[in-house]
Design a protein around this motif. Structure first.
Motif, short mmCIF file in Angstrom:
data_model
loop_
_atom_site.label_atom_id
_atom_site.label_comp_id
_atom_site.label_asym_id
_atom_site.label_seq_id
_atom_site.Cartn_x
_atom_site.Cartn_y
_atom_site.Cartn_z
N VAL A 71 -25.81 14.30 -25.45
CA VAL A 71 -26.01 13.82 -26.81
C VAL A 71 -26.56 14.99 -27.64
N TYR A 72 -25.97 15.21 -28.79
CA TYR A 72 -26.30 16.40 -29.59
C TYR A 72 -26.34 17.63 -28.68
N ILE A 141 -21.68 12.04 -24.37
CA ILE A 141 -21.86 10.94 -25.33
C ILE A 141 -21.36 11.38 -26.70
N ASP A 142 -21.58 12.65 -27.03
CA ASP A 142 -21.10 13.19 -28.30
C ASP A 142 -19.60 12.92 -28.48
N LEU A 145 -18.72 9.11 -28.69
CA LEU A 145 -19.06 8.49 -29.98
C LEU A 145 -18.14 8.99 -31.10
N GLU A 146 -17.81 10.28 -31.06
CA GLU A 146 -16.92 10.84 -32.10
C GLU A 146 -15.56 10.16 -32.05
N VAL A 149 -15.87 6.53 -33.38
CA VAL A 149 -15.96 6.44 -34.85
C VAL A 149 -14.59 6.70 -35.48
N LEU B 5 -21.94 8.41 -37.59
CA LEU B 5 -21.96 9.08 -36.28
C LEU B 5 -23.38 9.52 -35.91
N HIS B 6 -24.07 10.11 -36.87
CA HIS B 6 -25.44 10.55 -36.61
C HIS B 6 -26.35 9.39 -36.25
N LYS B 8 -25.52 6.60 -34.93
CA LYS B 8 -25.17 6.12 -33.59
C LYS B 8 -25.77 7.02 -32.51
N LYS B 9 -25.69 8.32 -32.76
CA LYS B 9 -26.24 9.27 -31.77
C LYS B 9 -27.76 9.11 -31.66
N ILE B 10 -28.38 8.93 -32.81
CA ILE B 10 -29.85 8.77 -32.79
C ILE B 10 -30.23 7.48 -32.07
#
Lengths: 153, 209
Positions: A71-72, A141-142, A145-146, A149, B5-6, B8-10
């Protein structure tokens, strides 16, 4: 599946794993143990060492989890590199000042290496963190999720 | 899209942090913490012993003195099968001289006379426990045991020795030791002399000693 993707996944597992392991061992031991280890580097006072000993293991644990799950991933890979560089600074100043540290305190009292071994090992962790930074999105996870979306859109 | 997106990541990050915290706290509470070995001078019995006893003790506590006596007797019989590892747990709120007794004992240990010094402390508990001149008394014991007094004087002022004792106490706190003496016989808790003897007897039977 590209070679770089597999290597980056392995790097993430190793770097994340080592942070989780180090954090967990310290959380499982009395906080004073790690505080004494920090104090032995003779940079901080006991109060600051104790404060760091409360905060640092949790930081390592969460950092490890974020890198492992991806993540990130770019941001946390940079944080990981900076963390290892900070560790290297602590170790090298101890080596230069010839401080009598037999145990680096990196993995609690019973699982730690000498400062020389840890200094060398940290280079490997820095390289692996760089690989995660460059190619770390595979099975992360990055990426998940991308894609999610984009599909929703 | 980026904003979504941010967020969701958070959100995922918070979930990960929550579960990681939960798992770690659960593991920490489920008694997996291993107590590190004491230095050799605070251990009695061979490393190969089948029965390993970790003792959290206070030199100022009468129950600890009694347990020490019983343990010495048991050790005389089963000396090849039991290993005792001593950890400091001075109850400083009720025995204010106990911490410095532990300091002296640790320093005696550095001169390989930990057990001898410990026995003297236990045997003469009433003499030093409430005394205003406990330090003098401890130094007399050191002289009786022919310890190097100059090293002793330097050692008892050493902050590193204080840390060793405080670290043992922290491990005791982590293992939820709240009374002395508390023992861990092959990792099973026993509080007081009677319980530890029962636990050792059971371990002797289990191991066919």
């Amino acid at each position: 599946m590209k070679k770089a993707e597999i290597v980056s996944l392995i790097s993430r597992i190793l770097v994340g794993g080592v942070f989780i392991y180090a954090g967990f061992l310290k959380i499982s031991a009395p906080v004073e143990e790690f505080a004494y280890a920090i104090e032995s580097y003779k940079i901080f006072s006991y109060k600051i060492s104790l404060l760091s000993a409360y905060f640092m293991p949790w930081f390592e644990l969460y950092l490890g989890v974020f890198i492992l799950t991806g993540v990130y991933i770019r941001f946390f890979s940079i944080i990981s590199i900076m963390t290892f560089l900070a560790f290297e600074f602590f170790l090298i100043q101890a080596i230069i000042r010839k401080l009598p540290i037999t145990n680096c305190g990196c993995f609690g009292s019973s699982h730690s290496n000498s400062i020389y071994t840890e200094f060398s090992l940290n280079f490997i962790w820095i390289i692996l963190s760089f690989i995660s930074l460059l190619y770390g999105k595979f099975l992360s996870i990055d990426l998940w999720l991308e894609r999610k979306v984009v599909n929703e859109k | 899209m980026m904003n979504k997106l941010h967020w969701k990541k958070i959100l995922v990050m918070f979930f990960l942090m929550f579960f990681a915290t939960l798992i770690v706290i659960f593991l920490r509470e489920s008694d997996i913490t291993q107590i590190p070995q004491s230095p050799q001078y605070r251990e009695k019995g061979p490393d190969s012993a089948k029965i390993k006893v970790i003792e959290f003790s206070d030199f100022g506590c009468p129950a600890c003195a009694m347990a020490n006596k019983y343990l010495n007797e048991i050790l005389n019989v089963y000396k090849n099968n039991i290993q005792i590892s001593f950890k400091y747990f001075p109850l400083t709120n009720i025995h204010p001289n106990s911490f410095s007794a532990a300091m002296y004992a640790e320093c005696a240990g550095k001169q390989e006379k930990f057990w001898e010094f410990g026995n003297v402390l236990f045997e003469n508990q009433e003499k030093w426990l409430q005394s205003q001149e406990s330090e003098k008394i401890f130094m007399n014991y050191a002289m009786q045991l022919k310890l190097d007094i100059q090293s002793m004087e330097k050692c008892v002022k050493d902050k590193e020795i204080e840390k060793i004792i405080k670290l043992d106490m922290s491990y005791g706190d982590l293992k939820k030791v709240d009374a002395t003496p508390t023992f861990f016989v092959n990792n099973k808790r026993a509080v007081g002399a009677m319980q530890v003897i029962e636990s050792i007897k059971k371990a002797i039977a289990i191991n066919n000693i």
